[in-house]
Scaffold this active site. Structure first.
Site, short mmCIF file in Angstrom:
data_model
loop_
_atom_site.label_atom_id
_atom_site.label_comp_id
_atom_site.label_asym_id
_atom_site.label_seq_id
_atom_site.Cartn_x
_atom_site.Cartn_y
_atom_site.Cartn_z
N CYS A 115 8.92 -10.18 -54.61
CA CYS A 115 7.99 -9.42 -53.76
C CYS A 115 6.53 -9.72 -54.07
O CYS A 115 5.65 -9.50 -53.24
CB CYS A 115 8.25 -7.92 -53.88
SG CYS A 115 9.91 -7.45 -53.36
N HIS A 252 1.91 -4.39 -51.00
CA HIS A 252 3.28 -4.78 -50.68
C HIS A 252 4.00 -3.54 -50.16
O HIS A 252 3.90 -2.46 -50.73
CB HIS A 252 3.96 -5.32 -51.94
CG HIS A 252 5.43 -5.41 -51.82
ND1 HIS A 252 6.05 -6.04 -50.77
CD2 HIS A 252 6.42 -4.94 -52.62
CE1 HIS A 252 7.37 -5.95 -50.92
NE2 HIS A 252 7.61 -5.28 -52.04
N ASN A 282 10.96 -3.21 -46.41
CA ASN A 282 10.46 -4.11 -47.45
C ASN A 282 10.84 -5.55 -47.10
O ASN A 282 12.01 -5.90 -47.16
CB ASN A 282 11.08 -3.69 -48.79
CG ASN A 282 10.57 -4.51 -49.96
OD1 ASN A 282 10.00 -5.59 -49.77
ND2 ASN A 282 10.78 -4.02 -51.16
#
Ligand code: ACO
Length: 325
Positions: A115, A252, A282
């Site tokens: 990520c 993020h 996500n």
């Protein structure tokens, strides 16, 4: 004294057509729209079509970013794709993107920091541009995270989606002050001792298979807020700015509670936080450039704004970068 800066001259995003709502998921796994919304802020996520791979998503985002910059693929001499879900074990997605875009022979490779990949890739691209080893870069975050999910595991399968975001970075001279356009500071971190908190249980040199994403959600949550805040402060210090001066905080997009928790810890007003987690979920390395593209398209982010981006992911990796847009 002049210095070279990596200036963001184009931004683009791409989301696959299929939208999967929480209710859609609740038809096959024991969960509910209310549970997912309350714990994560997620309402829906996009899912790549069976014939779409990560490079296809990356190419769409790259085309949008090139158009935004007023450039073509012929202008690009560096392509970095941040991804944890490559089409194949090799070659790199970046090499496939180069071929599909028709970009000339140049430098192309992938960055694997899960990520945090986009923040890592920005810093890597900055090294090439500022040392004169490339002039115009495509930095892309692209993921098919839904291909890593175990749809029997409700603790993870509700959290992720697919998508891609891309930026064009161009080497330009700056005055060496925080007022320069471009990437002005970053901080990258990794603590490999925390591997067990978030990982995929397969790979080419162990199981010979792709594997599924596994996560200790509460532990990840606890690490996230503290770690990210420290990296953001470090990136701001490297840039010579104060966090309170930031115009837009572009985190993020993992979980609304993490986004807001980090903003509060940094003393940032919630109105400065760009959040797309409700509709994108996500998307790992794609989430920051996708959120940025969204905030540019709706008129929030404007030329000259000071942006702070941050991420945390498997590794554990985390990091932040400050960019004057
Ligand atoms: N639907 C319904 N119930 C669920 C679901 C679900 N999808 N998932 C878990 N539950 C249940 C659990 O089984 C548990 O039930 P039990 O009490 O009967 O055992 C209960 O809900 C509570 O589970 P917890 O894990 O304690 O729930 P928590 O409040 O911690 O929320 C969550 C879980 C959302 C995963 C949270 O820990 C989190 O957001 N962690 C961060 C993880 C993250 O964002 N990771 C992304 C990758 S890392 C990054 O990008 C930063």
């Amino acid at each position: 004294m002049t210095v070279m800066r990596s200036v963001m001259t184009g931004v683009g995003g791409y989301l696959p057509e299929t939208v999967v709502t929480n209710d859609d998921l609740a038809r096959t796994v024991e969960t509910s729209d209310a549970w997912i919304r309350e714990r994560t802020g997620i309402r829906a996520r996009h899912r790549a079509a069976p014939d779409q791979a990560t490079s296809d998503l990356a190419v769409e985002a790259a085309r949008a970013a090139l158009a935004d910059a007023g450039l073509t693929a012929a202008d690009i001499d560096l392509i970095i794709v941040a991804t944890t879900t490559p089409d194949l074990t090799f070659p790199a997605v970046a090499a496939m993107v180069q071929r599909k875009l028709g970009a000339p022979v140049g430098i192309a490779f992938d960055v694997q920091a899960v990520c945090s990949g986009f923040v890592y890739a920005m810093a890597v691209a900055d090294g090439f541009l500022c040392r004169g080893n490339a002039r115009r870069a495509l930095v892309i975050g692209a993921e098919c995270m839904t291909r890593l999910l175990d749809y029997q595991d409700r603790t993870t399968c509700v959290l992720f989606g697919d998508g891609a975001g891309a930026v064009v970075l161009e080497a330009r001279e700056g005055a060496g002050t925080p007022d320069d356009r471009g990437l002005i500071g970053f901080a990258l971190r990794c603590d490999g001792t925390k591997q067990d908190l978030l990982y995929v249980d397969g790979g080419p040199s162990t199981t010979g298979s792709v594997g599924h994403l596994r996560m200790q959600g509460q532990q990840v949550f606890r690490n996230a807020v503290v770690n990210i805040a420290e990296a953001v402060e470090a990136a701001a210090k490297a840039a010579g700015i104060a966090v309170r001066d930031v115009d837009w905080f572009i985190p993020h997009q993992a979980n609304q509670r993490i986004l807001i928790g980090v903003a509060h810890r940094l003393g940032l007003d919630e109105s400065k936080v760009v959040s797309t987690v409700a509709d994108h979920a996500n998307t790992s390395a794609a989430s920051i450039p996708l959120a940025l593209a969204t905030a540019i398209a709706d008129g929030r982010v404007k030329r000259g704004d000071l942006l702070l981006m941050e991420a945390m992911g498997g590794g554990l990796t985390w990091g932040a970068c400050a960019v004057r847009f």
